[in-house]
Enzyme design. Structure first.
Site, PDB file in Angstrom:
ATOM      1  N   PHE A  69      10.242 -28.756  -9.473  1.00 21.19           N
ATOM      2  CA  PHE A  69      11.261 -28.629  -8.423  1.00 21.19           C
ATOM      3  C   PHE A  69      10.999 -29.716  -7.391  1.00 21.19           C
ATOM      4  CE2 PHE A  69      12.562 -27.715  -4.182  1.00 21.19           C
ATOM      5  CZ  PHE A  69      13.755 -27.020  -4.255  1.00 21.19           C
ATOM      6  N   GLU A  70      12.014 -30.504  -7.092  1.00 19.62           N
ATOM      7  CA  GLU A  70      11.909 -31.450  -5.981  1.00 19.62           C
ATOM      8  C   GLU A  70      13.303 -31.681  -5.452  1.00 19.62           C
ATOM      9  OE1 GLU A  70       8.507 -34.728  -6.862  1.00 19.62           O
ATOM     10  OE2 GLU A  70      10.249 -34.941  -8.126  1.00 19.62           O
ATOM     11  N   ILE A  71      13.425 -31.787  -4.142  1.00 20.66           N
ATOM     12  CA  ILE A  71      14.638 -32.338  -3.549  1.00 20.66           C
ATOM     13  C   ILE A  71      14.142 -33.484  -2.686  1.00 20.66           C
ATOM     14  CG2 ILE A  71      16.629 -31.957  -2.054  1.00 20.66           C
ATOM     15  CD1 ILE A  71      16.608 -29.046  -2.861  1.00 20.66           C
TER      16      ILE A  71
END
Ligand code: GDP
Ligand code: MN
Length: 393
Positions: free
Chosen positions: A259-261
Site C-alpha cells: 500500500f502506498e499513496i
C-alpha cells in the site's frame, strides 16, 4: 512542542459525504497494480474492494502493469469492474523488467547462482528470479514508466488485499493540500537476511553526498539506548555491516509498500533516481534480495522532512495476515459490557477514526505497533509503554 502544521493527524475522521466531495477537482492520479494474468481472481477481489470503499465515488483510472501481455479475459473482466478508466500496460523494455543493463552474461550467471543459493538458504521468496525483478522494478524503473508520465500521484494496490473502511474523501487532494509526499498504512520489520548490506550502502551514500540527518532518519536508526562512546566506536567495530560511522544501525522498520499513496515527482526526481542507480549498480537486488519496501522507506527517511510523510490510520487495510483496523468508535473504546464481532458495524457508534469499518477496531488498531510508532512522525509518535506494546502484539 510541535506546532500544528507539523502534526500528522488523519485528514478526516469518521464518514464524510462523498457526494459533495466528488464535485471537487481531482488530482492527476491513478491506482496502479502490477499483476500476472494468473492472479485475475485475486486482482478482481482487490478491485471490487477498492471500488466499493472508494472508487465508486471518485472514478480514478486504474493502470494495470504486467511483464507479459494481458490476456483478453483479464482485460474484459477489469473493463467491466473499474468505474474509472482501466488501462493495460505491457512492460516490454528490457530496461524496466529484468537484469540491469550493466550486467553482462557472466554477471547474470553470478546473479542466478546467488538467487539459487538464497533459495536454498530458505530466505523468503529469494529463490525466485522474478521476485528479484519485481523488487528492482518497484524500487526504480516503475517511477519513470512512460505510462505514468501524465500522473502526479499513484496509489499502489495489489492482488488479494482488503479495504475495510469507506474512504469518503479524496486522499490525493488531501496529500496535495497538506504538502505530503508519502503515505502509508502498515509498518513492519524487514527480514534481515534479505538485505545484509543494504543499510551500510545507503549510509555510505548519505555520507558521500553529505546528506544531512533528518528527524525520520534519526527515528529509524536504532540504538539510542547504547551509550555514546560505545555507539561510535564499539558498534561499527563489532557490527561494521549494520552501522553507519556514528554507530547507528537500522531498526529494520519500514513502510509496507504494497500500500502506498505517493507523489511520483519525488520518486522520479533526480535525488531519488540517483540513489536508486547507485544501489542498482551494487547488484544488491540480485546478490541479495532487497525489497522495494526497504528501499522506499530508507529513501523517504533520508530525503524527506517528517511533515511530508502521512500515516493513513483511518484506512482499514489487509495484506497477507497483517492488517490495520481503525475504530469506528471514539478512541476505539467499547463499553466494558460490549463485544463487537468482526464485521459488524454500528451506525450509532460513529465518531471514531474510521468510517463504516468492517473489522474489529477494538482489537487491532495497527500491527505491529512497534514499527508504526517508530515511523510515524517522530514528533507525534505516541510514546507507548512496554505493557501496551506487548498487548498490541
Ligand atoms: P509479496 O506481497 O511480497 O508477497 O509479493 P507478491 O507476490 O504479492 O508480489 C508483489 C506484486 O508484484 C503483486 O502485485 C504481484 O502481482 C506482482 N508480481 C510479482 N511478481 C510478478 C511477475 O513476475 N509478473 C507480474 N506481472 N507481476 C508480478
Ligand atoms: Mn502481495
Amino acid at each position: 512542542q510541535p506546532s500544528d502544521h507539523e502534526l500528522d493527524t488523519p485528514f478526516y475522521t469518521s464518514c464524510q459525504e462523498p457526494a459533495t466531495t466528488s464535485h471537487q477537482p481531482r488530482e492527476k492520479a491513478a491506482l496502479v497494480m502490477l499483476v500476472r494474468n494468473s492472479e485475475l481472481l485475486k486482482a478482481l477481489k482487490t478491485v471490487q474492494s477498492i471500488e466499493k470503499h472508494f472508487n465508486q465515488w471518485f472514478h480514478y483510472p486504474v493502470v494495470f502493469l504486467n511483464d507479459e501481455p494481458f490476456s483478453q479475459e483479464f482485460v474484459s473482466v477489469m473493463n467491466a469492474s473499474v468505474s474509472g478508466e482501466a488501462r493495460f500496460e505491457h512492460l516490454v523494455s528490457r530496461k524496466e523488467w529484468g537484469y540491469p543493463e550493466w550486467m553482462d552474461v557472466s554477471d547474470v550467471k553470478d546473479a542466478k547462482e546467488a538467487i539459487k543459493q538464497q533459495g536454498e538458504d530458505g530466505i523468503l521468496y529469494a529463490g525466485m528470479e522474478t521476485y528479484h525483478h519485481m523488487c528492482r522494478f518497484y524500487s526504480g524503473k516503475f517511477y519513470t514508466l512512460p505510462a505514468l508520465r501524465d500522473y502526479k500521484w499513484y496509489w499502489r494496490i495489489e492482488p488479494d488485499v482488503d479495504f475495510y473502511c469507506s474512504i469518503t474523501y479524496d486522499p490525493f487532494v488531501e496529500m496535495a493540500k497538506h504538502d505530503k509526499v508519502y503515505g502509508f498504512t502498515i509498518a513492519l520489520s524487514e527480514e534481515p537476511r534479505t538485505c545484509p548490506s543494504l543499510f551500510r550502502k545507503v549510509a555510505d551514500y548519505k555520507e558521500q553526498h553529505n546528506i544531512p540527518t533528518t528527524e525520520l532518519w534519526k527515528a529509524t536508526v536504532s540504538p539510542s539506548w547504547v551509550p555514546w562512546p560505545l555507539r561510535s566506536f564499539v558498534m561499527p567495530w563489532f557490527f561494521p555491516s549494520h552501522c553507519d560511522r556514528s554507530g547507528d544501525g537500522w531498526s529494520l522498520c519500514h513502510y509496507w509498500s504494497n500500500f502506498e499513496i505517493a507523489n511520483l515527482d519525488f520518486f522520479r526526481g533526480r535525488e531519488y533516481q540517483r540513489l536508486f542507480e547507485y544501489l542498482d549498480k551494487t547488484g544488491g537486488f540480485y546478490y541479495e534480495r532487497w525489497g522495494d519496501a526497504a528501499i522506499h522507506s530508507l529513501a523517504v527517511q533520508m530525503l524527506l522532512p517528517s511533515h511530508k510523510v502521512h500515516h493513513f490510520e483511518d484506512f482499514g487495510y489487509r495484506h497477507d495476515w497483517f492488517y490495520q483496523c481503525p475504530a469506528n468508535t471514539p478512541n476505539g473504546q467499547l463499553l466494558e459490557s460490549e463485544s463487537l464481532p468482526v464485521g459488524s458495524y454500528y451506525p450509532e457508534r460513529e465518531g471514531g477514526i474510521g468510517c463504516r469499518c468492517e473489522c474489529d477496531g477494538s482489537r487491532t488498531r495497527n500491527y505491529p505497533a512497534y514499527c508504526t510508532n517508530k515511523l510515524k512522525q517522530p514528533n507525534t509518535a505516541r510514546r507507548i509503554g512496554t505493557l501496551e506494546l506487548i498487548r498490541s502484539w
